[in-house]
Design a protein around this motif. Structure first.
Motif, mmCIF file in Angstrom:
data_model
loop_
_atom_site.group_PDB
_atom_site.id
_atom_site.type_symbol
_atom_site.label_atom_id
_atom_site.label_comp_id
_atom_site.label_asym_id
_atom_site.label_seq_id
_atom_site.Cartn_x
_atom_site.Cartn_y
_atom_site.Cartn_z
ATOM 1 N N LEU A 25 0.876 -0.828 0.151
ATOM 2 C CA LEU A 25 0.032 -0.161 -0.237
ATOM 3 C C LEU A 25 0.948 1.684 0.257
ATOM 4 O O LEU A 25 0.526 2.289 -0.722
ATOM 5 C CB LEU A 25 -0.972 -0.157 0.657
ATOM 6 N N SER A 26 1.967 1.776 1.180
ATOM 7 C CA SER A 26 3.020 2.232 0.972
ATOM 8 C C SER A 26 3.387 3.058 -0.431
ATOM 9 O O SER A 26 3.527 4.196 -1.290
ATOM 10 C CB SER A 26 3.674 2.220 2.103
ATOM 11 N N LYS A 27 3.745 1.546 -1.394
ATOM 12 C CA LYS A 27 4.260 2.060 -2.473
ATOM 13 C C LYS A 27 3.588 2.719 -3.153
ATOM 14 O O LYS A 27 3.247 3.446 -4.392
ATOM 15 C CB LYS A 27 5.165 0.519 -3.169
ATOM 16 N N VAL A 28 1.888 2.038 -3.404
ATOM 17 C CA VAL A 28 0.868 2.445 -4.279
ATOM 18 C C VAL A 28 0.813 3.838 -3.685
ATOM 19 O O VAL A 28 0.156 4.894 -4.871
ATOM 20 C CB VAL A 28 -0.615 1.559 -4.023
ATOM 21 N N LEU A 29 0.432 4.457 -2.476
ATOM 22 C CA LEU A 29 -0.027 5.495 -2.706
ATOM 23 C C LEU A 29 1.352 6.310 -2.925
ATOM 24 O O LEU A 29 1.171 7.716 -3.526
ATOM 25 C CB LEU A 29 -0.130 5.861 -1.214
ATOM 26 N N THR A 30 2.528 6.006 -3.372
ATOM 27 C CA THR A 30 3.983 7.498 -3.468
ATOM 28 C C THR A 30 3.741 6.669 -5.298
ATOM 29 O O THR A 30 3.504 7.868 -5.305
ATOM 30 C CB THR A 30 5.058 5.988 -3.310
ATOM 31 N N ASN A 31 3.372 6.115 -5.919
ATOM 32 C CA ASN A 31 2.803 5.733 -7.109
ATOM 33 C C ASN A 31 2.194 6.924 -7.329
ATOM 34 O O ASN A 31 1.987 7.952 -8.188
ATOM 35 C CB ASN A 31 2.695 4.325 -7.451
ATOM 36 N N SER A 32 0.354 7.006 -6.434
ATOM 37 C CA SER A 32 -0.697 7.706 -7.065
ATOM 38 C C SER A 32 -0.285 9.576 -6.324
ATOM 39 O O SER A 32 -0.265 10.067 -7.413
ATOM 40 C CB SER A 32 -1.259 6.989 -5.737
ATOM 41 N N ALA A 33 1.012 9.715 -5.117
ATOM 42 C CA ALA A 33 1.349 10.857 -5.346
ATOM 43 C C ALA A 33 2.351 11.331 -6.627
ATOM 44 O O ALA A 33 1.545 12.580 -7.017
ATOM 45 C CB ALA A 33 1.552 10.833 -4.042
ATOM 46 N N GLY A 34 2.615 10.743 -6.544
ATOM 47 C CA GLY A 34 3.903 10.566 -8.420
ATOM 48 C C GLY A 34 2.901 11.449 -9.517
ATOM 49 O O GLY A 34 3.520 12.293 -9.506
ATOM 50 N N LEU A 35 2.075 10.147 -9.906
ATOM 51 C CA LEU A 35 1.465 11.336 -10.612
ATOM 52 C C LEU A 35 0.221 12.008 -10.551
ATOM 53 O O LEU A 35 0.344 12.733 -11.852
ATOM 54 C CB LEU A 35 0.234 9.598 -11.369
ATOM 55 N N ILE A 36 -0.216 11.748 -9.834
ATOM 56 C CA ILE A 36 -0.955 13.568 -9.161
ATOM 57 C C ILE A 36 -0.041 14.600 -9.565
ATOM 58 O O ILE A 36 -0.610 15.927 -10.201
ATOM 59 C CB ILE A 36 -0.993 12.847 -7.660
ATOM 60 N N VAL A 37 0.929 14.468 -9.056
ATOM 61 C CA VAL A 37 2.065 15.462 -9.161
ATOM 62 C C VAL A 37 2.319 15.900 -10.579
ATOM 63 O O VAL A 37 2.474 17.298 -11.286
ATOM 64 C CB VAL A 37 3.042 15.526 -7.959
ATOM 65 N N LEU A 38 2.404 15.019 -11.292
ATOM 66 C CA LEU A 38 2.861 15.232 -12.911
ATOM 67 C C LEU A 38 1.953 15.447 -12.922
ATOM 68 O O LEU A 38 1.909 16.199 -14.299
ATOM 69 C CB LEU A 38 3.132 13.703 -13.398
ATOM 70 N N PHE A 39 0.488 14.955 -13.013
ATOM 71 C CA PHE A 39 -0.769 15.528 -13.624
ATOM 72 C C PHE A 39 -0.945 17.239 -13.460
ATOM 73 O O PHE A 39 -0.983 17.914 -14.842
ATOM 74 C CB PHE A 39 -2.302 14.834 -14.070
ATOM 75 N N ILE A 40 -0.575 17.940 -12.407
ATOM 76 C CA ILE A 40 -0.784 19.393 -12.084
ATOM 77 C C ILE A 40 0.371 19.761 -12.608
ATOM 78 O O ILE A 40 -0.410 20.502 -13.105
ATOM 79 C CB ILE A 40 -0.293 18.730 -10.164
#
Length: 57
Positions: A25-40
């Motif tokens: 779960l921690s890696k998935v949340l890190t990946n998701s946060a990275g994608l959000i930052v990329l999209f922003i």
């Protein structure tokens, strides 16, 4: 969130970067946060580009 909840019940994750079963779960949340930052960042770039083009006219 929907993908994580559905994947928990069915053990099917449509994207490899959200496969909580193998990544954790921690890696998935890190990946998701990275994608959000990329999209922003990409969105901000397009907004700035659009404003620059509109100011030239």
């Amino acid at each position: 969130m929907y993908i994580l909840i559905r994947g928990d019940f069915s053990n099917f994750y449509p994207y490899p970067f959200v496969d909580a079963g193998s990544l954790g779960l921690s890696k998935v949340l890190t990946n998701s946060a990275g994608l959000i930052v990329l999209f922003i960042c990409i969105s901000a770039l397009y907004i700035k580009l659009g404003k620059t083009i509109m100011n030239r006219k």
